[in-house]
Scaffold this motif. Structure first.
Motif, short mmCIF file in Angstrom:
data_model
loop_
_atom_site.label_atom_id
_atom_site.label_comp_id
_atom_site.label_asym_id
_atom_site.label_seq_id
_atom_site.Cartn_x
_atom_site.Cartn_y
_atom_site.Cartn_z
N ALA A 1 -2.88 -87.74 -32.38
CA ALA A 1 -3.41 -86.40 -32.14
C ALA A 1 -3.72 -85.73 -33.46
N THR A 2 -4.68 -84.84 -33.45
CA THR A 2 -5.02 -84.05 -34.62
C THR A 2 -4.26 -82.73 -34.55
N ILE A 3 -3.49 -82.48 -35.60
CA ILE A 3 -2.71 -81.23 -35.65
C ILE A 3 -3.55 -80.19 -36.36
N LYS A 4 -4.00 -79.21 -35.63
CA LYS A 4 -4.89 -78.20 -36.18
C LYS A 4 -4.13 -77.08 -36.91
N GLN A 5 -3.06 -76.61 -36.30
CA GLN A 5 -2.30 -75.50 -36.88
C GLN A 5 -0.81 -75.67 -36.61
N ILE A 6 -0.01 -75.20 -37.57
CA ILE A 6 1.45 -75.14 -37.38
C ILE A 6 1.92 -73.77 -37.87
N ILE A 7 2.63 -73.07 -37.03
CA ILE A 7 3.27 -71.82 -37.44
C ILE A 7 4.77 -72.00 -37.24
N ASP A 8 5.50 -71.95 -38.32
CA ASP A 8 6.96 -72.13 -38.28
C ASP A 8 7.62 -70.76 -38.39
N PHE A 9 8.35 -70.38 -37.35
CA PHE A 9 9.00 -69.07 -37.34
C PHE A 9 10.42 -69.10 -37.92
N GLY A 10 10.93 -70.30 -38.19
CA GLY A 10 12.25 -70.41 -38.79
C GLY A 10 13.30 -69.64 -38.03
N ASP A 11 14.03 -68.76 -38.75
CA ASP A 11 15.09 -67.96 -38.13
C ASP A 11 14.61 -66.56 -37.74
N ALA A 12 13.31 -66.32 -37.85
CA ALA A 12 12.81 -64.99 -37.49
C ALA A 12 13.03 -64.73 -36.00
N PRO A 13 13.48 -63.54 -35.62
CA PRO A 13 13.81 -63.23 -34.22
C PRO A 13 12.55 -62.94 -33.39
N VAL A 14 11.71 -63.96 -33.22
CA VAL A 14 10.46 -63.78 -32.49
C VAL A 14 10.62 -64.14 -31.02
N PHE A 15 11.32 -65.26 -30.76
CA PHE A 15 11.53 -65.72 -29.39
C PHE A 15 12.98 -65.52 -28.99
N GLU A 16 13.19 -65.22 -27.74
CA GLU A 16 14.55 -65.02 -27.24
C GLU A 16 15.31 -66.33 -27.13
#
Length: 393
Positions: free
Chosen positions: A2-17
């Motif tokens: 597969a071709t990976i177009k974008q990666i966004i790494d949120f790490g420890d940021a409280p973005v998702f519950e």
């Protein structure tokens, strides 16, 4: 596939519950071209979500998809990956240099039974002199400090596998009060295993390594926290150690340097608020650069000054200021070992400058160490000294 177009790494940021690995990956269902690139962005922990689009476009970067291997995805700018590769080829892995793996401290399974204070140690020895053979000076991971540490008021009852507990009646009598909690594989006891109830939970086949000169590290740290132990301390399981060999001071300088800090932040598992967790395999892979005998001697002497000052300073004392200055010099010397081209292009030759200074050996000045160090510090920190000028500009 597969071709990976974008990666966004949120790490420890409280973005998702609820997300074990908070990230967004955009894929295209086709094999990537040989020149395929992936747009990458690491979401800063304190970033505001309202700024997402701007920051994504402003601070993201492209990475060749081939850099995303099955072993690990290092979401770093190409120039950082290139720097890490340059560091690796400058030296040999630490494990090969010392001829040993990195060891972990001891898991007892029940510290309140096996870790005692000095008063209890002395009482057990008074009750039976043989107790002294099993009582070892003990250091918890949280008590490991940078460069050196004082022995704590703690001792380990080191009943390793195969010990004949009947030969140590005072120790046996003391441990009996914890017998129920020490039972392997029983409800309310320790984890299942082949060890006896009075034995340390870990096998610790390498226990003799604790008796040698060693470099010790915390397991989780916010900056390099390595110390040299010559007191045969036995360590808790939140610390790691490796043999120091005769080059202990040289290795200690490398591992406590700013350059190692950069390596650690990029190689080890990152925790919240800038902390990182050391992994033995990553520490073992740290490259030890080649250094001449003269270069090692210069570094060793400066580390000796730091260790002496650390043994005598407080946070507000002049000794603390001097040790910080010598640490800055260590950082410059380590940079010169790894990246000499850049420093020499800027006409910064720290080793050459120090080679002409006749660094004093503290062993030649017993009882006068502090005065000797202070005089040397005042010379190197003088406004017109080459070392000071090169450190500042």
């Amino acid at each position: 596939n597969a071709t990976i177009k974008q990666i966004i790494d949120f790490g420890d940021a409280p973005v998702f519950e609820a997300a074990a690995y908070a990230s967004i990956i955009v894929l295209q269902n086709r094999r990537p071209p040989s020149t395929g690139e992936t747009y990458v962005w690491t979401f800063p922990q304190n970033e505001k979500v309202e700024h997402f689009e701007h920051s994504f476009n402003e601070f993201g970067f492209t990475l060749h998809q081939g850099e995303l291997t099955a072993e690990a995805w290092r979401l770093e700018r190409p120039e950082m990956l290139e720097l890490l590769q340059r560091l690796r080829v400058r030296g040999i892995p630490l494990r090969d240099y010392v001829g040993s793996r990195v060891y972990r401290g001891i898991t007892t399974g029940l510290n309140k039974a096996f870790v005692v204070d000095t008063a209890t140690r002395n009482r057990l020895i008074r009750e039976d002199k043989s107790s002294k053979d099993l009582l070892k000076p003990y250091l918890r991971g949280r008590d490991v400090t940078r460069w050196r540490t004082e022995q704590q008021d703690l001792w380990l009852i080191f009943t390793r596998r195969g010990v004949n507990i009947k030969d140590y009646p005072a120790i046996l009598d003391y441990l009996l009060q914890f017998r129920k909690e020490l039972m392997p594989g029983k409800i309310g006891g320790r984890k299942p295993g082949t060890y006896k109830w009075y034995e340390i939970q870990d096998n610790i086949a390498y226990w003799q390594e604790f008796e040698k000169l060693k470099i010790v590290s915390t397991k989780i740290s916010i900056r390099p926290t390595f110390m040299l132990d010559s007191n045969r301390l036995y360590l808790g399981n939140t610390s790691y150690f490796l043999p120091a060999l005769s080059e202990g001071h040289y290795l200690l300088a490398l591992l406590n340097s700013n350059l190692f800090h950069l390596y650690a932040k990029k190689v080890f598992v990152e925790k919240q608020n800038g902390w990182f967790e050391i992994q033995p395999e990553g520490l073992e892979a740290f490259p030890v650069p080649a250094a001449t005998n003269e270069q090692q001697t210069i570094i060793t002497k400066i580390v000796e000054y730091i260790l002496f000052l650390k043994a005598n300073d407080t946070s507000e004392s002049p000794e603390n200021f001097m040790s910080e200055y010598f640490e800055t010099i260590i950082n410059a010397l380590v940079y010169e070992l790894f990246l000499p081209e850049e420093l020499h292009a800027a006409e910064k030759y720290f080793f050459d400058s120090l080679a002409g200074e006749s660094l004093p050996s503290l062993s030649d000045y017993s009882g006068q160490e502090l005065s000797v160090i202070r005089n040397f510090f005042e010379r190197l920190s003088a406004r017109d000294h080459t070392i000071r000028r090169n450190l500042q500009f």
